[in-house]
Design a protein around this motif. Sequence first.
Motif, short mmCIF file in Angstrom:
data_model
loop_
_atom_site.label_atom_id
_atom_site.label_comp_id
_atom_site.label_asym_id
_atom_site.label_seq_id
_atom_site.Cartn_x
_atom_site.Cartn_y
_atom_site.Cartn_z
N ILE A 87 2.73 15.75 -6.61
CA ILE A 87 3.77 16.79 -6.57
C ILE A 87 4.05 17.30 -7.98
O ILE A 87 4.15 18.50 -8.22
CB ILE A 87 5.05 16.24 -5.92
N LEU A 105 6.39 11.75 5.71
CA LEU A 105 5.93 10.46 5.18
C LEU A 105 6.75 9.32 5.78
O LEU A 105 6.21 8.32 6.24
CB LEU A 105 6.03 10.46 3.67
N GLY A 108 3.70 19.90 2.99
CA GLY A 108 4.81 20.33 2.15
C GLY A 108 4.40 21.47 1.22
O GLY A 108 5.15 22.42 1.02
N LEU A 109 3.17 21.38 0.68
CA LEU A 109 2.69 22.43 -0.22
C LEU A 109 2.55 23.75 0.53
O LEU A 109 2.89 24.81 0.02
CB LEU A 109 1.35 22.00 -0.81
N PHE A 136 1.78 26.80 -9.99
CA PHE A 136 2.68 27.95 -9.90
C PHE A 136 2.95 28.44 -11.32
O PHE A 136 3.66 27.80 -12.09
CB PHE A 136 3.98 27.55 -9.22
N LEU A 168 1.66 10.20 -4.46
CA LEU A 168 2.24 11.43 -3.90
C LEU A 168 3.15 12.11 -4.93
O LEU A 168 3.08 13.32 -5.14
CB LEU A 168 3.03 11.10 -2.63
N THR A 181 -0.17 10.17 3.67
CA THR A 181 0.30 10.70 2.38
C THR A 181 -0.32 12.06 2.10
O THR A 181 0.38 13.00 1.71
CB THR A 181 -0.07 9.71 1.26
N HIS A 228 9.82 27.26 -6.63
CA HIS A 228 8.81 26.80 -5.68
C HIS A 228 9.27 25.44 -5.15
O HIS A 228 10.41 25.04 -5.42
CB HIS A 228 7.42 26.77 -6.32
N TRP A 229 8.40 24.73 -4.44
CA TRP A 229 8.88 23.53 -3.73
C TRP A 229 9.36 22.43 -4.67
O TRP A 229 10.10 21.55 -4.26
CB TRP A 229 7.81 23.01 -2.78
N PHE A 248 1.60 15.68 1.83
CA PHE A 248 1.52 16.51 0.62
C PHE A 248 1.10 17.93 0.96
O PHE A 248 1.75 18.90 0.56
CB PHE A 248 0.53 15.88 -0.37
N LEU A 302 -2.49 5.06 6.08
CA LEU A 302 -1.46 5.32 5.08
C LEU A 302 -1.87 6.40 4.05
O LEU A 302 -1.11 7.35 3.84
CB LEU A 302 -1.05 4.01 4.41
N PRO A 303 -3.08 6.31 3.46
CA PRO A 303 -3.47 7.42 2.58
C PRO A 303 -3.60 8.73 3.33
O PRO A 303 -3.28 9.81 2.79
CB PRO A 303 -4.84 6.97 2.03
N GLN A 351 6.03 24.91 1.35
CA GLN A 351 6.89 24.91 0.16
C GLN A 351 8.19 24.16 0.40
O GLN A 351 9.28 24.64 0.11
CB GLN A 351 7.19 26.35 -0.28
N SER A 352 8.07 22.97 1.00
CA SER A 352 9.28 22.21 1.31
C SER A 352 9.06 20.74 1.02
O SER A 352 8.24 20.07 1.65
CB SER A 352 9.64 22.45 2.78
N LEU A 353 9.80 20.21 0.04
CA LEU A 353 9.71 18.78 -0.27
C LEU A 353 10.34 17.95 0.84
O LEU A 353 9.94 16.82 1.08
CB LEU A 353 10.45 18.49 -1.57
N CYS A 359 0.88 4.60 -2.40
CA CYS A 359 0.76 5.95 -1.83
C CYS A 359 1.89 6.84 -2.31
O CYS A 359 1.68 8.00 -2.65
CB CYS A 359 0.77 5.87 -0.31
N LEU A 410 0.84 -1.20 0.00
CA LEU A 410 0.00 0.00 0.00
C LEU A 410 0.88 1.25 0.00
O LEU A 410 0.54 2.25 -0.63
CB LEU A 410 -0.92 -0.02 1.22
N THR A 455 7.76 17.14 3.36
CA THR A 455 6.85 16.10 2.85
C THR A 455 7.43 14.71 3.07
O THR A 455 6.78 13.83 3.64
CB THR A 455 6.60 16.31 1.36
N PHE A 456 8.67 14.53 2.62
CA PHE A 456 9.21 13.17 2.65
C PHE A 456 9.65 12.75 4.04
O PHE A 456 9.57 11.57 4.38
CB PHE A 456 10.31 13.01 1.60
#
Lengths: 177, 88
Positions: A26, B53, B40-41, A33, A22, B33, A79-80, B37, B29-30, B44-46, A18, A14, B49-50
């Motif tokens: 992204i 996660l 992070g949005l 933007f 994701l 996620t 941007h990110w 997301f 889990l979803p 503005q930082s990936l 996901c 799963l 996010t990770f």
Amino acid sequence: MHSIYQRINNLSALLSSCVLSLLAAIALSSLLFTADPMGTLSIGSVKVYPGKARNFNEPRREHAFVRFNVSADLSPLFHWNTKQLFVYLGAEYANSAGVINDVVIWDRIVRRKEDAVINVSGKNKYIFKEVSSSFKAVEPAFYTLKYNVMPYVGALTYGEAARTDEPVVFPVVQDRV
Amino acid sequence: MQSSLQTYLEGRIDFEGQNKVEKITRIALPGITATAFFAGLATQSLRLTFSLLGLATLALALMVVPQWPMYNEHPVKWLPVKDAKKKE
């Protein structure tokens, strides 16, 4: 699901779905933007000098030397999902055979948002030659400042930040100074 | 000692527990996620996010993978053994 291995398997299966969704989200979020920064570009001088070509069939080949001023604030493009920018200055012209050329004469890689304000007055970084070995009877050239936005995930996007208002004429060839 | 380690590594849980684990994973889990997301949005930082996660997934794995006692509260009740010798 009855044993540890089955539960690890279930979780990781799963998780992979996901993570994939994701990443897709992204990549799609880059569409949100839509910054379109504009800069200015002016050409200081264009000079054409004869030079030696490495090719024996063409002993003489003309080289153009371009001085330019560029100023552009490309920081809105960060941007990110922006990894880096590739910024390049190109000369667009049709040569005597009518072929449209787009020659990159200067470029820069911008890796950080802090470095995204570009203020350069310089000359061409790469040798600017004509395929037909002469700039005689070549149409006046438009100079453009373009960029590529390289994302961490997703598609490469292109843009144009500046363009000279008037095409710039290639002068007649001078003797070497 | 060896047999108890083996039982732990095998980590059997009962049917109710299996159902619970499945439900927790399907919802969490979803959710993780989506949270990662949007967090992070917003910032503005990936990296956020990770890391979110990864850490949340590790926590979830710690919750659903080992043989916790709450997944073994409903052991299967077998019928008593019939005396087979009577019929003979």
